[in-house]
Design an enzyme around this catalytic site. Sequence first.
Site, PDB file in Angstrom:
ATOM      1  CG  ASP A  35      -0.254  -0.237   2.522  1.00 26.69           C
ATOM      2  OD1 ASP A  35       0.885   0.246   2.658  1.00 26.69           O
ATOM      3  OD2 ASP A  35      -0.824  -0.897   3.407  1.00 26.69           O
ATOM      4  CG  ASP A 206      -0.605   1.984 -19.492  1.00 23.21           C
ATOM      5  OD1 ASP A 206       0.337   1.252 -19.167  1.00 23.21           O
ATOM      6  OD2 ASP A 206      -1.684   1.550 -19.955  1.00 23.21           O
ATOM      7  CD  GLU A 261       3.895   0.783 -21.721  1.00 23.54           C
ATOM      8  OE1 GLU A 261       4.208  -0.401 -21.547  1.00 23.54           O
ATOM      9  OE2 GLU A 261       2.713   1.172 -21.727  1.00 23.54           O
TER      10      GLU A 261
HETATM   11  C1  NOJ Z   1       1.168  -1.312 -20.193  1.00 27.47           C
HETATM   12  C2  NOJ Z   1       1.338  -1.651 -18.756  1.00 27.47           C
HETATM   13  O1  NOJ Z   1       2.686  -1.557 -18.416  1.00 27.47           O
HETATM   14  C3  NOJ Z   1       0.756  -3.044 -18.580  1.00 27.47           C
HETATM   15  O2  NOJ Z   1       1.025  -3.553 -17.296  1.00 27.47           O
HETATM   16  C4  NOJ Z   1      -0.713  -2.990 -18.836  1.00 27.47           C
HETATM   17  O3  NOJ Z   1      -1.235  -4.309 -18.798  1.00 27.47           O
HETATM   18  C5  NOJ Z   1      -1.017  -2.394 -20.209  1.00 27.47           C
HETATM   19  N1  NOJ Z   1      -0.227  -1.232 -20.483  1.00 27.47           N
HETATM   20  C6  NOJ Z   1      -2.452  -1.983 -20.283  1.00 27.47           C
HETATM   21  O4  NOJ Z   1      -2.698  -0.874 -19.471  1.00 27.47           O
END
Ligand code: NOJ
Length: 547
Positions: A35, A206, A261
Amino acid sequence: MSAPWWQSAVFYQIYPRSFATGGAGTGAGGSPTGDLAGIEAHLDHLSWLGVDALWISPFYPSPQADFGYDVADFCDVDPTYGDLAAFDRLLGSCHERGLRLLVDLVPNHTSDQHPWFRAARSSRDDPKRDWYIWRDGTPDTPPNNWVAAFHPVPAWTWDDATGQWYLHQFLREQPDLNWANPEVVEAMHGVMRFWLDRGADGFRIDVVHGIGKDPELPDDPPEVAGIPHSALNDVPQTHELIRGMRTLVDAYPGDRLLLGEVYLLSTEQVATYYGDGDELHLSFNFPPLYTRWRAKRWRQQIADTHRLIGERPGAWPTWVLSNHDNARHRSRYGSEERARAATFLLLGLQGSPVLYAGEELGLDDAVIPPDRVVDPGGRDGCRAPIPWTAAPDHGWGVTDAWLPWPPDPEYRNVETLADDGASILHLYRRLLAARAASPALQLGGFVLLDAPDDVVAWRRTAPPAAAGDTVGADALRSGDADEAAGDGSGGDADDPSDRIVVVNMGSAPASVAVRGTVLVSSDGTGEGAPFTGTLAPDQAVLIVPTR
Ligand code: NOJ
């Protein structure tokens, strides 16, 4: 103008479920899941280690179909992890220590339980319907050939009640938002402001390359059929959207950061997401993560990254070897020796490193028995809980955490390794300290050095070297009289703050003609002494060169 903080920073990723529990070790009771209070309680470890910034994977309210990447409310904390007050306390404690904190922004999709999607799904006429991507058709034929992540299934789910398909690049529980709708853009900008106003230092974003879509939704080409569309989506619309995010964060004081990412396995494509210095400040670049422990391949990856990102105006590379989506590099490379040597890549190459919690312990992936598998993407092994002590509960207050412990937790735990000066944990700490003390390693220029076949070697120069220079052939080969950059093409060899890093990826000893003093050695041998010119198999050294 001085460089922004994130260029010299070392980032540290925390997967909150697996890091630590707030009650652990305090007598307040434990929990099988970590947490936010647990993170706060262990900030001493991170300050002692010497990292600069934390990225915390999602802690939002979530049904946990994708363990937090299925978000049901972007502006709150899941009770499993605490509440907004716990976030504020954690952020305050980080800032008191000079640590920065990145929130994980998940702009591509929501949970199917998010009120936006529940409304959108309720009827074709709902005002939120167009916040997601719907297409007509018949239940037997998806609108195109896009494949979802994790399993080779269509990226479309038929909604019986309203008689249309909706798009999801990931699980069916993660419907894609429609960023072509300005209301979605405004709503997600509101989410960004929510966290920035609380003081967050920026975002890890993300699958940011996925948010824009070709409005025609064309089939993926047959030669890539079967590859998830989320690893292919690369359209101009996304760049415009990222520029909007950049304008938003740049309006805040304090150099707030966008670390995206971009899961496209081409450094050339990744580089475009830096725009003209007006898109991402930093982007992950995954091809090196998927590169085997072979010097020839690494030299290529390093050269590509330097050429395509390092030399791109307004861009700066990042380096990452482990995260919550991939087997840990200790497991991929197969030995602690290699994991130790790989640390010199992460912390010695030009760019901002991103470490993954537990790699400083040399953790292997956990072995997950079939009845303990919980992740639909097969990623449980790298998400095993961090062992903090040698005791049976490893500092969690429970002996059985949400996933099995990684191998050898009686030795590979923070307390035991901190007591062992020869441990990999201390190697990380020494290298982080050496980096923090060296402008050349943090912000300096980069020159790949010619070296024997199994060796990767480079020089970090301060002030920055002429970009792209490579010293003459054979300069590092055994028997050559002087060390590499002495020929003048590798920067100012008189500069006392230059550094040379040499990594032997071979299974035999290697000789290199570098002269200097060993600052840090992956096996701890020879530190503080003149470099002998020989590296053991899978050994790496950081050297202060002399002429
Ligand atoms: C990339 C994230 O790092 C991964 O853990 C996730 O499952 C996918 N994006 C979808 O959000």
